[in-house]
Design a protein around this motif. Structure first.
Motif, mmCIF file in Angstrom:
data_model
loop_
_atom_site.group_PDB
_atom_site.id
_atom_site.type_symbol
_atom_site.label_atom_id
_atom_site.label_comp_id
_atom_site.label_asym_id
_atom_site.label_seq_id
_atom_site.Cartn_x
_atom_site.Cartn_y
_atom_site.Cartn_z
ATOM 1 N N GLY A 58 0.754 -1.270 -0.069
ATOM 2 C CA GLY A 58 0.039 -0.010 -0.034
ATOM 3 C C GLY A 58 0.801 1.337 -0.178
ATOM 4 O O GLY A 58 0.481 2.214 0.234
ATOM 5 N N GLY A 59 2.207 1.248 -0.083
ATOM 6 C CA GLY A 59 3.043 2.378 -0.060
ATOM 7 C C GLY A 59 3.531 2.581 -1.430
ATOM 8 O O GLY A 59 2.796 2.626 -2.387
ATOM 9 N N TYR A 60 4.873 2.740 -1.441
ATOM 10 C CA TYR A 60 5.601 2.965 -2.740
ATOM 11 C C TYR A 60 6.369 1.820 -2.965
ATOM 12 O O TYR A 60 6.917 1.016 -2.284
ATOM 13 N N SER A 61 6.486 1.583 -4.200
ATOM 14 C CA SER A 61 7.629 0.539 -4.806
ATOM 15 C C SER A 61 9.019 0.968 -4.320
ATOM 16 O O SER A 61 9.366 2.111 -4.018
ATOM 17 N N LEU A 62 9.884 -0.199 -4.189
ATOM 18 C CA LEU A 62 11.219 0.246 -3.918
ATOM 19 C C LEU A 62 11.924 0.789 -5.614
ATOM 20 O O LEU A 62 11.167 0.521 -6.461
ATOM 21 N N PRO A 63 13.072 1.553 -5.261
ATOM 22 C CA PRO A 63 13.479 2.229 -6.561
ATOM 23 C C PRO A 63 14.145 0.921 -7.472
ATOM 24 O O PRO A 63 14.329 0.012 -6.781
ATOM 25 N N ILE A 64 13.987 1.365 -8.609
ATOM 26 C CA ILE A 64 14.589 0.470 -9.713
ATOM 27 C C ILE A 64 15.843 1.239 -10.072
ATOM 28 O O ILE A 64 16.068 2.532 -10.176
ATOM 29 N N GLU A 65 17.096 0.609 -9.990
ATOM 30 C CA GLU A 65 18.466 1.193 -10.220
ATOM 31 C C GLU A 65 19.290 0.166 -11.479
ATOM 32 O O GLU A 65 19.390 -0.929 -11.087
ATOM 33 N N LYS A 66 19.439 0.909 -12.705
ATOM 34 C CA LYS A 66 20.057 0.065 -13.540
ATOM 35 C C LYS A 66 20.998 0.778 -14.356
ATOM 36 O O LYS A 66 21.107 2.049 -14.360
ATOM 37 N N LYS A 67 21.988 0.237 -14.939
ATOM 38 C CA LYS A 67 23.067 0.651 -15.731
ATOM 39 C C LYS A 67 23.409 -0.149 -17.042
ATOM 40 O O LYS A 67 22.980 -1.129 -16.910
ATOM 41 N N GLY A 68 23.721 0.453 -18.022
ATOM 42 C CA GLY A 68 23.783 -0.183 -19.194
ATOM 43 C C GLY A 68 24.664 0.405 -20.331
ATOM 44 O O GLY A 68 24.921 1.659 -20.225
ATOM 45 N N CYS A 69 24.460 -0.320 -21.589
ATOM 46 C CA CYS A 69 25.066 0.255 -22.609
ATOM 47 C C CYS A 69 24.058 -0.130 -23.884
ATOM 48 O O CYS A 69 23.404 -0.859 -24.109
ATOM 49 N N PHE A 70 23.923 0.808 -24.746
ATOM 50 C CA PHE A 70 22.989 0.486 -25.916
ATOM 51 C C PHE A 70 23.792 1.418 -27.099
ATOM 52 O O PHE A 70 24.729 2.298 -27.073
ATOM 53 N N SER A 71 23.370 0.735 -28.390
ATOM 54 C CA SER A 71 23.664 1.426 -29.553
ATOM 55 C C SER A 71 22.566 1.383 -30.486
ATOM 56 O O SER A 71 21.561 0.313 -30.227
ATOM 57 N N LEU A 72 22.354 1.933 -31.495
ATOM 58 C CA LEU A 72 21.470 1.994 -32.669
ATOM 59 C C LEU A 72 21.912 0.935 -33.799
ATOM 60 O O LEU A 72 22.854 0.897 -33.929
ATOM 61 N N PRO A 73 20.836 0.319 -34.045
ATOM 62 C CA PRO A 73 19.244 0.454 -33.719
ATOM 63 C C PRO A 73 19.088 -0.421 -32.795
ATOM 64 O O PRO A 73 19.598 -1.398 -32.507
ATOM 65 N N PHE A 74 17.807 0.134 -31.920
ATOM 66 C CA PHE A 74 17.407 -0.681 -30.889
ATOM 67 C C PHE A 74 16.761 -1.913 -31.476
ATOM 68 O O PHE A 74 16.724 -2.868 -30.874
ATOM 69 N N GLY A 75 16.023 -1.703 -32.753
ATOM 70 C CA GLY A 75 15.269 -2.942 -33.188
ATOM 71 C C GLY A 75 14.383 -2.146 -34.426
ATOM 72 O O GLY A 75 14.662 -1.109 -34.707
ATOM 73 N N PRO A 76 13.618 -3.174 -34.934
ATOM 74 C CA PRO A 76 12.692 -2.294 -35.996
ATOM 75 C C PRO A 76 11.906 -1.002 -35.644
ATOM 76 O O PRO A 76 11.293 -0.937 -34.513
ATOM 77 N N LEU A 77 11.962 -0.210 -36.624
ATOM 78 C CA LEU A 77 11.195 1.081 -36.386
ATOM 79 C C LEU A 77 9.675 1.147 -37.223
ATOM 80 O O LEU A 77 9.822 0.330 -38.172
ATOM 81 N N ARG A 78 8.950 1.884 -36.790
ATOM 82 C CA ARG A 78 7.531 1.679 -37.467
ATOM 83 C C ARG A 78 7.343 3.264 -37.769
ATOM 84 O O ARG A 78 7.575 3.911 -37.235
ATOM 85 N N ASP A 79 6.372 3.425 -38.884
ATOM 86 C CA ASP A 79 5.791 4.717 -39.273
ATOM 87 C C ASP A 79 4.741 5.013 -38.126
ATOM 88 O O ASP A 79 3.708 4.371 -37.835
ATOM 89 N N ILE A 80 5.138 5.945 -37.337
ATOM 90 C CA ILE A 80 3.761 6.294 -36.193
ATOM 91 C C ILE A 80 3.104 7.488 -36.680
ATOM 92 O O ILE A 80 2.016 7.960 -35.849
ATOM 93 N N SER A 81 3.040 7.837 -37.794
ATOM 94 C CA SER A 81 2.281 9.023 -38.358
ATOM 95 C C SER A 81 0.672 8.806 -38.452
ATOM 96 O O SER A 81 0.066 9.493 -37.998
ATOM 97 N N GLN A 82 0.517 7.366 -38.171
ATOM 98 C CA GLN A 82 -1.014 7.039 -38.416
ATOM 99 C C GLN A 82 -1.346 7.283 -37.010
ATOM 100 O O GLN A 82 -2.861 7.206 -36.788
ATOM 101 N N PHE A 83 -0.654 7.228 -35.905
ATOM 102 C CA PHE A 83 -0.988 7.462 -34.618
ATOM 103 C C PHE A 83 -1.053 8.868 -34.142
ATOM 104 O O PHE A 83 -1.580 9.185 -32.980
#
Length: 827
Positions: free
Chosen positions: A208-233
């Motif tokens: 019933g209170g708050y969640s414990l914090p999430i603490e993460k570190k990491g590395c990324f490079s593009l592309p993350f994955g397949p991209l889509r056209d969001i113009s329809q949204f």
């Protein structure tokens, strides 16, 4: 290093073929080398993430607590801790959001990274606990395919709409639909990324209170994955191909002329009739023109070209208002906007959309609620408020509002004003909320009157503004009839000059709605301990009311089921001087026991009586403190109409009188009961009564009410009176239908003397009372006595009934008859 590896393989793989050994060696060497020095290679589309314990690292070359390969960007994210410690985001070796920087906040905290330079272009915080409009607005304009690093703090879901969650899905999230109240959430994604391709973590709140914090570190490079056209949204503005119908002068009788244009706006009728906008003699939005309908119907008029450039409809009941926001933001300086809301336009209308209309000159859009209708003509760049705006409010129960239809001429050079226009309708939000919460308040919650302001009545004669009565606290004590207490509060508030802050509603704790009800009227309120009888509540309320107000020489008590006459307070004020100057007067009551329509009628007359009529009465400090406080359960354990008896410390009855009006200043709701013990209540409250309905009345002979002068007044009435015809009186006693006639030129006073064997013998008086219609019930004494005399008003004459045990009997002339048991006959 490599030489040692060759020896190791030579020892472990002895007997193997050279080719197999070489292959094994090569695989292991490459693996070890990449793990030791992965930064020497360009890694594309790689996402690595680890648990973290702080943003710092002792590892050489660490950035944001981690060593990444060539082409990768480092990050560290930590959600906020409950609502006390803000979030942290580190990107590419730089801590950008953190508690030390004091730049995080409740809701969504995010970095926006340009994919060309991989640099941070924006740092944003959106408090979606209160509203997600700003978040939606920003995302529609965010750079295409931008990388988003996002962490939460405190709470994000309270006002996060489905449209808001949709944007998370458009950044590659699939966990966002699981995020609940006060959960923690982290996202490293990209606008347009397919779902399930982002880095994301979700943690539920605990106990019933708050969640414990999430603490993460990491590395990324593009592309993350397949991209889509969001113009329809992304919301688009539908601009209809201009179709018009003619309407001569838009309903006006004359041409506008000059540099002006004609306009007609019609909000339509609920969901039955579509809205209409006419500009310069052409209907540009209507029933069969350009799809007019639910929500915001908008036409844009170019002030430069003097013609309609765009018409469109935004259904903000079904869809969010983001498309309308884009539309309004793209207006050109000087564009004139004509808007009409039909059916409902509030359901998904954002705060930002309202702000945009404010910038166009609206002063009423912030008041738009469910099913309200509104029309508006404003301008991009206007200074101040437009004068062409109105709103009509729906009923609190969802009933349709009154539709609006107006035509007018307006200048192309539309100017603003410093003062906003006055709305034709008004809304009482507090009263509406009360009526939604509680059923059964037919009058208070009548949809036709629910928005009326409950406020006091000003004095016409300001010379009375400082009258002492306005400093007297008033305590209202409700019963169980909730509609009756509304009438009591209403007529209290209608007293000219009333000060609501001097009124206290003291209610049984089992009826907390009375506390909320009193607030609507601007009155104070206090609950008293629950009781099984109204008398018990009354006693507790008097004591609570006396303690509630600091400064008081008097107090007014108003009981249940009463309607106050328009001059109730004025009556009390006029009695105040004689009340304070005569210690033998114990109270002033606004009610007359014998105030029936046939036994009262002199609105200026006031009496002294020995009983305590109660209902609505004023008490003096010394009476309350000396005879009542702490003793109410003894002196006043009955209803007031059953006669309160005040006693001294020895138990002796206090001698004193009460001032009452001839014509009552309060009306009690009729009482119905079939119980024998309640016959006196039916007699008191069911028979037709006379209550003053006129304004301020000037009471007469107030000086004669003092104890020294009142006896002389009664004596004067007797000495200057005449008798009724004995025959007529006898006939009336035999049959009360045969009323006693009064000769037109008779004296203003009549007197009837009757025989008593002792002061408590009322056998003859009972018959006289039945004749004239005075209060009389078996086993109950007569009312309104003063030293053996009953005074009332009959057919515009003062009538005195004088018993032979009264001290005033001595003024009977020998020539006058005496009614006895023998000469009144049996009845």
């Amino acid at each position: 290093m490599m030489r040692r590896i060759r020896r190791l393989f030579g020892r472990k793989l002895a007997g193997c073929s050279k080719s197999l050994a070489l292959l094994c060696f090569s695989v292991v060497a490459v693996y070890l080398y990449l793990n030791r020095s992965r930064s020497q290679f360009v890694l594309q589309g790689v996402k690595d993430v680890w648990d973290a314990n702080g943003v710092q690292s002792l590892e050489k070359g660490a950035s944001c607590g981690v060593v990444c390969g060539i082409g990768q960007k480092s990050f560290y994210v930590k959600t906020g801790t409950d609502n006390t410690i803000g979030p942290t985001i580190c990107y590419n070796g730089k801590i950008i959001i953190s508690p030390d920087n004091n730049n995080g906040g409740r809701g969504l905290n995010m970095l926006v990274i340009d994919i060309q330079k991989m640099e941070v272009t924006d740092v944003k915080t959106f408090d979606t606990y209160t509203d997600d409009a700003a978040f939606l607005q920003y995302m529609k304009k965010a750079p295409k395919n931008a990388v988003i690093l996002l962490v939460t703090h405190d709470e994000i879901t309270e006002r996060l709409s489905n449209e808001g969650r949709q944007w998370f899905r458009l950044m590659g999230s699939y966990l966002i639909d699981n995020v609940g109240f006060r959960d923690a959430f982290v996202l490293v994604g990209q606008i347009g990324l397919e779902q399930k391709q982002a880095i994301e973590f979700h943690k539920k709140r605990e106990h019933g209170g708050y969640s414990l914090p999430i603490e993460k570190k990491g590395c990324f490079s593009l592309p993350f994955g397949p991209l889509r056209d969001i113009s329809q949204f992304i919301p688009k503005v539908t601009e209809y191909k201009m179709v018009v119908e003619k309407l001569d002068k838009c309903g006006l009788t004359t041409e506008c002329g000059g540099d002006k244009f004609s306009v007609m706006v019609d909000t339509g009728d609920g969901d039955q009739r579509k809205p209409t906008i006419c500009i310069n003699g052409e209907i540009v939005l209507g029933e069969k023109v350009n799809h007019a309908g639910r929500g915001f119907n908008v036409a844009v008029l170019s002030s430069a070209e003097k013609k309609v450039s765009t018409v469109t409809v935004f259904d903000t009941y079904e869809k969010d208002s983001s498309s309308m926001e884009v539309f309004l933001e793209n207006l050109v300086e000087g564009d004139i906007v004509v808007a009409v809301v039909n059916d409902d336009g509030q359901r998904k209308l954002s705060t930002h959309a309202r702000d945009l209309y404010n910038q166009l000159g609206s002063s009423m859009i912030q008041n738009l609620r469910f099913r309200d209708v509104w029309y508006f003509v404003g301008k991009k760049g206007i200074k101040g408020f437009t004068s062409t705006e109105q709103i009509s409010f729906a009923g609190y129960d969802g009933s349709w509002p009154t539709s609006m239809k107006d035509s007018f001429c307006l200048p192309y050079n539309l100017k603003g004003t410093d003062i906003p226009p006055t709305p034709k309708s008004k809304r009482n939000e507090a009263r509406r909320e009360f009526c939604k919460k509680y059923d059964g308040y037919e009058h208070l919650c009548d949809p036709a009157a629910v928005d009326e302001t409950l406020q006091g009545v000003e004095l016409v004669d300001r010379s009375h503004a400082n009258d002492g009565i306005f400093k007297v606290p008033i305590v209202i004590i409700p019963g169980v009839n909730h509609n009756a207490i509304v009438r009591t509060m209403e007529t209290t508030l209608m007293q000219p000059g009333i000060k609501p802050n001097m009124v206290l509603v003291a209610y049984d704790e089992n009826f907390p709605e009375y506390g909320e009800l009193s607030t609507l009227f601007g009155f104070h309120n206090i609950s008293v301990k629950a009781s099984t009888t109204y008398v018990d509540v009354l006693d507790k309320a008097i004591e609570a009311g006396w303690d509630y107000f600091d400064v008081k020489d008097h107090i007014i008590i108003i009981e249940e089921e009463l309607i106050l006459a328009p001059d109730f307070l004025s009556f009390m004020q006029q009695c105040l001087n004689v009340f304070d100057s005569d210690p033998t007067i114990l109270a002033v009551s606004g009610w007359n026991y014998n105030g029936y329509d046939v036994t009262s009628g002199d609105r200026e007359a006031v009496y002294r009586v020995e009983e305590f009529p109660g209902l609505a009465f004023m008490l003096r400090r010394n009476v309350v403190e000396k005879y009542m406080l702490g003793k109410l359960s003894k002196c006043c354990h009955k209803r007031v109409w059953d006669h309160w008896i005040l006693t001294d410390e020895s138990g002796n009855e206090i001698t004193g009188d009460v001032i009452v009006p001839d014509v009552s200043r309060v009306f009690h709701q009729p009482y119905q009961s079939a119980k024998d013990e309640d016959k006196h209540l039916v007699e008191l409250f069911q028979k037709p009564r006379l209550t003053n309905v006129e304004g301020d009345m000037t009471l007469k002979n107030m000086d004669d009410l003092s104890s020294e002068k009142y006896d002389a007044l009664i004596q004067s009435f007797i000495e200057n009176s005449e008798e009724f015809s004995l025959e007529h009186l006898q006939n009336c006693i035999q049959d009360p239908v045969l009323k006693v006639p009064v000769v037109a030129d008779s004296k203003p006073n009549f007197v009837i003397f009757y025989h008593q064997t002792n002061k408590n013998d009322y056998a003859v008086l009972k018959k006289i009372s039945r004749c004239f219609g005075l209060f009389w019930v078996a086993d109950h004494p007569p009312r309104n006595q003063f030293r053996g005399v009953i005074r009332f008003y009959y057919d515009d004459r003062n009538v005195l009934l004088v018993g032979s045990s009264s001290k005033f009997y001595k003024y009977k002339l020998e020539t006058r008859y005496l009614l006895t048991v023998d000469n009144v006959g049996k009845s």
